[in-house]
Design an enzyme around this catalytic site. Structure first.
Site, PDB file in Angstrom:
ATOM      1  N   ARG A  87      35.292  -7.892  -8.753  1.00 29.23           N
ATOM      2  CA  ARG A  87      34.326  -7.439  -9.756  1.00 29.23           C
ATOM      3  C   ARG A  87      32.922  -7.685  -9.204  1.00 29.23           C
ATOM      4  NH1 ARG A  87      32.266 -10.301 -14.994  1.00 29.23           N
ATOM      5  NH2 ARG A  87      30.809  -8.668 -15.596  1.00 29.23           N
ATOM      6  N   HIS A 131      24.163  -6.453 -14.695  1.00 32.94           N
ATOM      7  CA  HIS A 131      24.342  -7.898 -14.749  1.00 32.94           C
ATOM      8  C   HIS A 131      22.943  -8.525 -14.646  1.00 32.94           C
ATOM      9  CE1 HIS A 131      27.520 -11.231 -14.086  1.00 32.94           C
ATOM     10  NE2 HIS A 131      26.364 -11.840 -14.329  1.00 32.94           N
ATOM     11  N   GLU A 176      27.721  -9.606 -20.547  1.00 24.78           N
ATOM     12  CA  GLU A 176      27.174 -10.598 -21.485  1.00 24.78           C
ATOM     13  C   GLU A 176      25.822 -10.229 -22.075  1.00 24.78           C
ATOM     14  OE1 GLU A 176      27.081 -14.498 -19.791  1.00 24.78           O
ATOM     15  OE2 GLU A 176      29.217 -14.537 -19.399  1.00 24.78           O
ATOM     16  N   ASN A 304      34.453 -13.035 -21.002  1.00 22.68           N
ATOM     17  CA  ASN A 304      34.007 -14.140 -20.151  1.00 22.68           C
ATOM     18  C   ASN A 304      34.125 -15.401 -20.990  1.00 22.68           C
ATOM     19  OD1 ASN A 304      33.244 -12.046 -18.470  1.00 22.68           O
ATOM     20  ND2 ASN A 304      31.075 -12.555 -18.434  1.00 22.68           N
ATOM     21  N   TYR A 306      33.880 -19.615 -20.979  1.00 22.73           N
ATOM     22  CA  TYR A 306      33.528 -20.849 -20.271  1.00 22.73           C
ATOM     23  C   TYR A 306      33.775 -22.105 -21.095  1.00 22.73           C
ATOM     24  CZ  TYR A 306      31.535 -18.115 -16.506  1.00 22.73           C
ATOM     25  OH  TYR A 306      31.398 -17.268 -15.439  1.00 22.73           O
ATOM     26  N   GLU A 377      35.589 -13.286 -16.484  1.00 26.50           N
ATOM     27  CA  GLU A 377      34.997 -14.452 -15.808  1.00 26.50           C
ATOM     28  C   GLU A 377      35.612 -15.726 -16.347  1.00 26.50           C
ATOM     29  OE1 GLU A 377      30.699 -14.815 -15.794  1.00 26.50           O
ATOM     30  OE2 GLU A 377      30.464 -12.680 -15.346  1.00 26.50           O
TER      31      GLU A 377
HETATM   32  C1  BGC Z   1      27.363 -15.166 -16.027  1.00 25.83           C
HETATM   33  C2  BGC Z   1      27.255 -15.483 -14.562  1.00 25.83           C
HETATM   34  C3  BGC Z   1      26.920 -16.954 -14.376  1.00 25.83           C
HETATM   35  C4  BGC Z   1      28.027 -17.774 -15.001  1.00 25.83           C
HETATM   36  C5  BGC Z   1      27.837 -19.272 -14.867  1.00 25.83           C
HETATM   37  C6  BGC Z   1      28.137 -16.204 -16.802  1.00 25.83           C
HETATM   38  O1  BGC Z   1      27.628 -16.312 -18.078  1.00 25.83           O
HETATM   39  O2  BGC Z   1      27.906 -13.892 -16.215  1.00 25.83           O
HETATM   40  O3  BGC Z   1      26.302 -14.652 -13.973  1.00 25.83           O
HETATM   41  O4  BGC Z   1      26.734 -17.308 -13.054  1.00 25.83           O
HETATM   42  O5  BGC Z   1      28.054 -17.493 -16.376  1.00 25.83           O
HETATM   43  O6  BGC Z   1      26.682 -19.698 -15.502  1.00 25.83           O
END
Ligand code: BGC
Length: 475
Positions: A87, A131, A176, A304, A306, A377
């Site tokens: 990607r 992006h 995002e 995405n 995290y 992601e």
């Molecule tokens: C983003 C990336 C970033 C990653 C870690 C994501 O929100 O798409 O560009 O590097 O988070 O912060």
């Protein structure tokens, strides 16, 4: 993170069904460098990075990973890694330096070569059109606060589709939009550095409109690939049973998740609770026509993920990770800590089970309107040395990835909590340590260590782990 959370390679390989995509993700501005080569124009991020204090230690994105000149080496790394898909994002200002008007053939040529080389290496390209690197002249005209940026974005998307539409397997319109609106226009910690709090919401709407118009443009160009979007999602929880925590947590869920997903998937903005309705007034008078444009049928939905978020009412003191933006202290809520979880280099909670919970929530919310999903992601930064003479033993990252992929696979398997979600693939963020936006080179997310003095690439233990997983799965 508990050890049993981190599934072994054998367990993961067993759960990966044939056809499931394993990939790595990146973004143009974070890796390419060569910001003035081949006629590229400046972006909002070029300008932001020059502001004193904007980037940790004043790090410059000018060279980044020098991927622009080292793409062959990076493709060879991916080929060795054994991923099915890469990607990447296209730099809008490399392809259209002013963000409007003439297309820069040299910019298109760079990506044309890249895509062909990937295909030759047996790696399928997933291409993100935006992006975060808005062409600077458009930013000067108001950027995403201005409706015309959405129209310009669709024109640029058509140009990219016209050139690459025959070879790209998946198109992602935006990455995002929440991060751009929130970090960039509301809190000012990302480009363009505006501090508008809720007055930033037009930047959300115009990105979403740009998404809809770009989908129409890609379809009009007759692209062969599938079309989707990549939204950041976090399950949001109140910090306590107090009513105010519940209300603020609901409001945050709207600001962070639903303002972006609802119009795309359902064709309308969420209805805010009465007490916080004034915050959302910018979205109150949006036309039905715009909503119809945003609500395009999609072939897939990119998530995405995290971390989960815990919200407490009242002003934060700016110390909990995630509250670092000083504008956060002007809001009547803040992000509360998750003492029960370990944290990443950024201080983000490592909470893999919330990925399964998130998939369940998305299906509950959107039902049949939820297209098949990719995790577009997933990854983490951990403290690692700037220079390395030998291998990098990043067992924290291996545990992170194994537990997140494991939870996603378990949740979506028959009998899992999100068994009715069709999960198509998983992309690790990211292949190379890179320019981590406002954190510069201080946060390393890569499977491959990059020495930013010599630009030498050194695969970390996590690279060999992902490679062994790729090899071990059923074909
Ligand atoms: C983003 C990336 C970033 C990653 C870690 C994501 O929100 O798409 O560009 O590097 O988070 O912060």
């Amino acid at each position: 993170m508990t050890v049993q959370d981190a599934a072994t390679v054998g367990e993961l390989a067993e759960r990966i069904r044939p056809g499931f995509t394993l990939g790595v993700a990146s973004a143009a501005f974070q890796i390419e460098g060569s910001l003035t080569a081949d006629g590229r124009g400046p972006s909002s991020w070029d300008a932001f990075a020059e502001k004193p204090g904007a980037i940790v230690d004043g790090h410059s994105p000018a060279v980044a990973c020098d991927h622009y000149n080292r793409a062959d080496e990076d493709i060879a790394l991916m080929q060795d890694l054994g991923v099915d898909s890469y990607r990447l994002s296209l730099s809008w200002p490399r392809i259209q330096p002013s963000g409007k008007g003439p297309i820069n053939q040299q910019g298109l040529d760079f990506y044309d070569r890249l895509i062909d080389k990937l295909l030759k290496a047996g790696i399928s390209p997933m291409v993100t059109l935006f992006h975060w690197d808005t062409p600077l002249p458009l930013e000067h005209d108001g950027g995403w606060l201005t409706r015309s940026t959405a129209e310009r974005f669709a024109e640029y998307s058509a140009a990219a589709a016209g050139r690459f539409g025959d070879r790209v397997a998946q198109w992602v319109t935006l990455n995002e939009p929440v991060s751009v609106a929130l970090q960039g226009y509301a809190l000012g910690v990302h480009a363009p550095g505006r501090r508008l709090l809720f007055d930033a919401l037009p930047a959300a709407h115009h990105q979403l409109l740009g998404h809809g118009l770009a989908v129409q443009a890609l379809r009009a160009e007759g692209v062969a690939g599938a079309i989707g979007v990549a939204n950041m999602h976090s399950p949001v929880r109140p910090a306590s049973k107090r009513l105010t925590d519940g209300l603020m947590s609901k409001a945050f869920d709207l600001v962070f998740n639903r303002v972006y997903a609802d119009p795309i998937l359902l064709g309308h903005y969420p209805k805010p609770p009465l007490q916080v309705r004034p915050w959302f007034r910018a979205l109150g008078n949006v036309s039905d026509e715009d909503l119809k444009t945003i609500h395009q049928p999609l072939d897939f939905y990119g998530v995405n993920y995290y971390y989960p978020v815990k919200i407490a009412s009242g002003r934060g003191d700016g110390t909990t990770p995630g509250n670092h933006a000083d504008m956060m202290t002007k809001l009547p809520f803040h992000l509360a800590a998750f003492p029960e979880y370990q944290s990443t280099g950024f201080g983000w909670p490592v909470a893999p089970e919330h990925l399964g919970i998130l998939l369940r929530e998305l299906k509950d919310r959107y039902g049949a309107a939820l297209p098949p999903l990719f995790i577009t992601e997933s990854g983490a930064s951990f403290p690692e040395p700037d220079h390395t003479a030998g291998p990098v033993h990043d067992s924290d990252r291996i545990d992170y990835l194994a537990s997140h992929l494991g939870h996603a696979l378990r949740a979506t398997a028959p009998g899992g909590i999100a068994h009715d979600v069709e999960l198509l693939g998983y992309y690790v963020w990211t292949l190379l340590d890179n320019f981590e936006w406002a954190a510069g080179y201080s946060q390393r997310f890569g499977l491959v260590h990059v020495d930013f003095d010599t630009l030498e690439r050194t695969p970390k233990d996590s690279f060999y782990w992902y490679k062994s997983l790729s090899r071990a799965r059923r074909s």
